[in-house]
Design a protein around this motif. Structure first.
Motif, short mmCIF file in Angstrom:
data_model
loop_
_atom_site.label_atom_id
_atom_site.label_comp_id
_atom_site.label_asym_id
_atom_site.label_seq_id
_atom_site.Cartn_x
_atom_site.Cartn_y
_atom_site.Cartn_z
N SER A 103 -7.43 6.25 -14.20
CA SER A 103 -7.14 7.60 -14.51
C SER A 103 -7.81 8.66 -13.66
O SER A 103 -8.95 8.36 -13.32
N PRO A 104 -6.97 9.69 -13.72
CA PRO A 104 -7.47 10.74 -12.71
C PRO A 104 -8.88 11.28 -13.17
O PRO A 104 -9.80 11.78 -12.71
N LEU A 137 2.13 1.37 -4.76
CA LEU A 137 0.96 1.44 -5.65
C LEU A 137 1.33 1.77 -7.20
O LEU A 137 0.83 1.11 -8.17
N VAL A 138 2.33 2.59 -7.14
CA VAL A 138 2.65 3.04 -8.92
C VAL A 138 3.31 1.98 -9.62
O VAL A 138 3.12 2.22 -10.89
N GLY A 139 3.48 1.03 -9.25
CA GLY A 139 4.20 -0.32 -10.20
C GLY A 139 2.86 -0.83 -11.10
O GLY A 139 3.03 -1.56 -11.94
N PHE A 140 1.65 -0.71 -10.52
CA PHE A 140 0.65 -1.42 -10.87
C PHE A 140 0.08 -0.73 -12.18
O PHE A 140 -0.15 0.77 -12.14
N ALA A 141 -0.38 -1.25 -13.32
CA ALA A 141 -0.62 -0.56 -14.36
C ALA A 141 -2.29 -0.58 -14.56
O ALA A 141 -2.91 -1.40 -14.03
N ASP A 142 -2.73 0.56 -15.27
CA ASP A 142 -4.06 0.98 -15.32
C ASP A 142 -4.58 0.22 -16.73
O ASP A 142 -3.71 -0.43 -17.41
N ALA A 143 -5.60 0.11 -17.14
CA ALA A 143 -6.42 -0.39 -18.27
C ALA A 143 -5.57 -0.16 -19.74
O ALA A 143 -5.56 -0.99 -20.38
N GLU A 144 -5.12 1.00 -19.60
CA GLU A 144 -4.26 1.59 -20.86
C GLU A 144 -2.97 1.25 -20.51
O GLU A 144 -2.02 1.68 -21.65
N GLY A 145 -2.46 0.38 -19.65
CA GLY A 145 -0.94 0.17 -19.50
C GLY A 145 -0.14 0.98 -18.68
O GLY A 145 1.14 0.90 -18.61
N ALA A 204 -18.73 3.03 -14.77
CA ALA A 204 -18.91 1.67 -14.67
C ALA A 204 -17.71 0.81 -14.36
O ALA A 204 -17.93 -0.07 -13.55
N GLU A 205 -16.61 0.99 -14.87
CA GLU A 205 -15.44 0.15 -14.40
C GLU A 205 -15.01 0.48 -13.26
O GLU A 205 -14.56 -0.64 -12.73
N VAL A 206 -15.26 1.51 -12.63
CA VAL A 206 -14.76 1.61 -11.29
C VAL A 206 -15.87 0.78 -10.24
O VAL A 206 -15.73 -0.09 -9.54
N VAL A 207 -17.26 0.93 -10.57
CA VAL A 207 -18.27 0.18 -9.61
C VAL A 207 -17.97 -1.25 -9.86
O VAL A 207 -18.14 -2.10 -8.86
N THR A 208 -18.04 -1.50 -11.22
CA THR A 208 -17.82 -2.86 -11.50
C THR A 208 -16.68 -3.91 -10.75
O THR A 208 -16.75 -4.69 -10.08
N ALA A 209 -15.41 -3.14 -10.72
CA ALA A 209 -14.34 -3.48 -9.94
C ALA A 209 -14.52 -3.41 -8.41
O ALA A 209 -14.22 -4.45 -7.77
N ILE A 210 -15.05 -2.37 -7.93
CA ILE A 210 -15.61 -2.56 -6.40
C ILE A 210 -16.32 -3.59 -6.18
O ILE A 210 -16.08 -4.48 -5.08
N GLU A 219 -6.00 10.26 -9.11
CA GLU A 219 -5.63 8.87 -9.63
C GLU A 219 -6.15 8.00 -8.65
O GLU A 219 -5.96 8.10 -7.42
N LYS A 220 -6.72 7.02 -8.88
CA LYS A 220 -7.31 5.88 -8.15
C LYS A 220 -6.83 4.63 -8.16
O LYS A 220 -6.62 4.11 -9.28
N PHE A 221 -6.63 3.85 -6.91
CA PHE A 221 -6.10 2.55 -6.83
C PHE A 221 -7.13 1.78 -6.08
O PHE A 221 -7.39 2.02 -4.98
N LEU A 222 -7.61 0.72 -6.42
CA LEU A 222 -8.36 -0.43 -5.85
C LEU A 222 -7.71 -1.45 -5.37
O LEU A 222 -6.91 -2.25 -6.10
N ILE A 223 -7.48 -1.56 -3.95
CA ILE A 223 -7.21 -2.62 -3.37
C ILE A 223 -8.10 -3.64 -2.82
O ILE A 223 -9.10 -3.10 -2.06
N GLY A 224 -7.85 -4.94 -3.08
CA GLY A 224 -8.91 -6.03 -2.78
C GLY A 224 -8.68 -6.17 -1.25
O GLY A 224 -7.74 -5.89 -0.55
N ARG A 225 -9.47 -7.40 -0.93
CA ARG A 225 -9.59 -7.81 0.38
C ARG A 225 -8.16 -8.42 0.68
O ARG A 225 -7.91 -8.61 1.91
#
Length: 170
Positions: free
Chosen positions: A150-151, A117-125, A158-164, A135-141
């Motif tokens: 971010s924690p 998981l940790v190699g993936f960057a968030d929106a701030e890089g 909104a950004e979490v709900v939209t991504a889900i 800290e949250k990671f969204l895994i797709g289907r």
């Protein structure tokens, strides 16, 4: 960006124990959307459990789950036993989403799930080590990491709900 490690293993291709024994069987979540969150019971961000449970309840029928991963690496904020953690989560926040065994998310003892998981960057890089509890990671289907939050990002942001919702629709 792929999140598979050099052996081609995606995040849900690892073994991790369930909070109260046995396997958490991450393979059963393949084809679903999963929000992986390192959690702690004695943190200023602990009230996020309520938002995580609401997300879980809201989208579970559409192939979504929250996966809580207890971790005691941040100022000892998850000191309890498996039974104590389960009781706290259930009694205080009504948590029904699955929880894994307590693991390390940083350092030499980092669990294989977090290696993927940790190699993936968030929106701030930010990529690399987990900064704090929740800290949250969204895994797709497709089994790939789709987003990192971010924690301090609330579960109902909104950004979490939209991504889900985007992953559930896709």
């Amino acid at each position: 960006m792929t999140t598979a490690d050099s052996n081609g293993a995606a995040p849900l291709d690892v073994e991790i124990g369930a909070l109260q024994g046995g396997s958490a069987d991450l393979a059963r979540y393949k084809g679903q959307v999963v929000l992986v969150v390192n959690v702690a019971s004695k943190c200023g961000l602990t009230p996020q459990y309520g938002g995580l449970e609401r997300l879980h309840e809201r989208y579970a029928g559409q192939g979504f789950t929250v996966l809580g991963v207890p971790c005691n690496q941040f100022m000892g904020q998850e000191p309890g036993s498996a039974d104590e953690i389960a009781e706290f989560c259930s009694a205080t926040y009504g948590v029904t989403f699955p929880m894994t065994e307590k693991v390390e998310v940083n350092g030499e003892g980092r669990h294989a799930l977090y290696d993927r998981l940790v190699g993936f960057a968030d929106a701030e890089g930010h990529s690399g080590d987990i900064r704090w509890n929740f800290e949250k990671f969204l895994i797709g289907r497709d089994g790939e990491v789709a987003a990192r939050f971010s924690p301090r990002t609330e579960p109902d942001a909104a950004e979490v709900v939209t991504a889900i919702e985007a992953r559930l629709a896709g």
